[in-house]
Design a protein around this motif. Structure first.
Motif, PDB file in Angstrom:
ATOM      1  N   ARG A  67       0.896  -1.166   0.110  1.00  0.00           N
ATOM      2  CA  ARG A  67       0.175   0.414  -0.239  1.00  0.00           C
ATOM      3  C   ARG A  67       0.982   1.403   0.229  1.00  0.00           C
ATOM      4  NH1 ARG A  67      -3.263  -3.741   1.609  1.00  0.00           N
ATOM      5  NH2 ARG A  67      -5.106  -3.650   1.689  1.00  0.00           N
ATOM      6  N   LEU A  68       2.372   1.757   0.917  1.00  0.00           N
ATOM      7  CA  LEU A  68       3.030   2.126   0.572  1.00  0.00           C
ATOM      8  C   LEU A  68       3.568   2.668  -0.855  1.00  0.00           C
ATOM      9  CD1 LEU A  68       5.192   1.890   3.901  1.00  0.00           C
ATOM     10  CD2 LEU A  68       3.449   3.203   3.675  1.00  0.00           C
ATOM     11  N   GLU A  69       3.317   2.281  -1.965  1.00  0.00           N
ATOM     12  CA  GLU A  69       3.358   2.473  -3.553  1.00  0.00           C
ATOM     13  C   GLU A  69       2.162   3.182  -3.767  1.00  0.00           C
ATOM     14  OE1 GLU A  69       6.496   2.096  -4.694  1.00  0.00           O
ATOM     15  OE2 GLU A  69       6.795   0.926  -2.977  1.00  0.00           O
ATOM     16  N   ASP A  70       0.973   2.482  -3.231  1.00  0.00           N
ATOM     17  CA  ASP A  70      -0.649   3.911  -4.159  1.00  0.00           C
ATOM     18  C   ASP A  70      -0.615   5.053  -3.658  1.00  0.00           C
ATOM     19  OD1 ASP A  70      -3.279   4.318  -4.204  1.00  0.00           O
ATOM     20  OD2 ASP A  70      -3.786   2.385  -3.185  1.00  0.00           O
ATOM     21  N   LEU A  71      -0.619   5.867  -4.049  1.00  0.00           N
ATOM     22  CA  LEU A  71      -0.654   7.750  -3.535  1.00  0.00           C
ATOM     23  C   LEU A  71      -1.410   7.836  -3.109  1.00  0.00           C
ATOM     24  CD1 LEU A  71       1.569   8.817  -6.573  1.00  0.00           C
ATOM     25  CD2 LEU A  71       2.414   8.031  -3.803  1.00  0.00           C
ATOM     26  N   GLY A  72      -2.535   7.376  -3.423  1.00  0.00           N
ATOM     27  CA  GLY A  72      -3.745   7.705  -3.169  1.00  0.00           C
ATOM     28  C   GLY A  72      -3.892   7.120  -1.710  1.00  0.00           C
ATOM     29  N   TRP A  73      -3.459   5.916  -1.055  1.00  0.00           N
ATOM     30  CA  TRP A  73      -3.467   5.083  -0.402  1.00  0.00           C
ATOM     31  C   TRP A  73      -2.919   6.099   0.642  1.00  0.00           C
ATOM     32  CZ3 TRP A  73      -0.747   2.703   3.498  1.00  0.00           C
ATOM     33  CH2 TRP A  73      -1.167   2.214   4.368  1.00  0.00           C
ATOM     34  N   LEU A  74      -2.123   6.186   0.547  1.00  0.00           N
ATOM     35  CA  LEU A  74      -0.502   6.734   1.287  1.00  0.00           C
ATOM     36  C   LEU A  74      -1.112   8.600   1.265  1.00  0.00           C
ATOM     37  CD1 LEU A  74       2.037   6.589   2.384  1.00  0.00           C
ATOM     38  CD2 LEU A  74       2.850   7.496  -0.032  1.00  0.00           C
ATOM     39  N   GLU A  75      -1.599   9.265   0.103  1.00  0.00           N
ATOM     40  CA  GLU A  75      -2.207  10.281   1.030  1.00  0.00           C
ATOM     41  C   GLU A  75      -3.585  10.728   2.451  1.00  0.00           C
ATOM     42  OE1 GLU A  75      -4.223  14.944  -0.830  1.00  0.00           O
ATOM     43  OE2 GLU A  75      -4.114  12.377  -2.059  1.00  0.00           O
TER      44      GLU A  75
END
Length: 260
Positions: A67-75
């Protein structure tokens, strides 16, 4: 809920550490964490860690790495993390923890608080009554020098013109670097510490130009207005520098002492 503070399939997400007496129970009632759930305190030897439960299926080691590669989730997680830290820092001096700091249960968290007690206590002393301000200096992309009138009369003339253009660009670069150093030096007189961060990419910041300075300043709260005024005085410089100020923040950049 078990005596370790979690149920099966849950982990503890830790946001920040503060003094126990500064954040009594229910200090953050109504503040939602990264998943929208409540935030509570885990207390140990005069310190309190602000935590909330999160699903292991999302924040466990393997799924978290993906999930750290998912910018939307990370934001979304970063906004939730910031929301808790901001609410806590409005009430007390807090030490923000790194994004996605997760523990299996309270035992591991209490071990961290016990093992790091003296260092955490000293850091709270160092940062108490202080806030972080972020300052960025930008310069517009350099204009292309006006072309010399008429065609070059010879190869030597062509090289002379190119050399003059190169020297003009170098002079512009030297001028804005000196201006940025002047601004930084002036702000240092109002701050107790400063951290220089890597330059921002203008494209990621949604603008254009070159980031000359990306710095964080640790300022006593009673000097914050003077610091804001000083930054504002650089806003209309004739050299074309653009100043960006944000804060006050919890002292993210100063939790770890500056390397000597």
């Amino acid at each position: 809920m078990t005596d370790t503070g979690t149920t099966a399939g849950e982990l503890l997400y830790a946001y920040a550490v503060a003094r126990d007496t500064d954040l009594p129970e229910d200090s953050l009632a109504g503040v939602g964490g990264v998943t929208g759930g409540p935030v509570r305190g885990v207390r140990q030897r005069g310190l309190v860690a602000l935590v909330g439960t999160v699903p292991a299926a999302e924040f466990g080691e393997a799924p978290l790495r993906e999930r750290l590669e998912d910018l939307g989730w990370l934001e979304r997680v970063a906004r939730g993390h910031q929301r808790v830290v901001d609410a806590a820092s409005a009430r007390a001096c807090v030490l923000p923890l790194r994004l996605a700091t997760v523990y299996r249960d309270e035992h591991g968290l209490r071990r961290m608080l016990a093992a790091g007690h003296d260092e955490l206590d000293a850091t709270l002393d160092r940062l108490d009554g202080r806030a972080e301000w972020a300052v960025k200096l930008w310069t517009d992309p350099p204009d292309s020098p006006p072309p010399a009138t008429g065609p070059a009369r010879s190869g030597r003339d062509y090289l002379a013109r190119r050399g003059a253009e190169h020297r003009a660009r170098e002079e512009d670069g030297r001028r804005v670097r000196e201006a940025a150093a002047e601004v930084h030096g002036a702000l240092l007189t109002l701050a107790e510490e400063a951290r220089l961060h890597p330059a921002r990419d203008a494209r990621l910041a949604g603008g254009a130009g070159h980031n000359l300075l990306n710095a964080a300043y640790l300022v006593r709260r009673e000097r914050c207005q003077a610091f804001r005024t000083a930054v504002g005085s650089f806003a209309d410089r004739p050299d074309g520098l653009r100043v960006e100020l944000s804060g006050p923040w919890a002292p993210y950049s100063f939790v770890t002492p500056e390397p000597r």
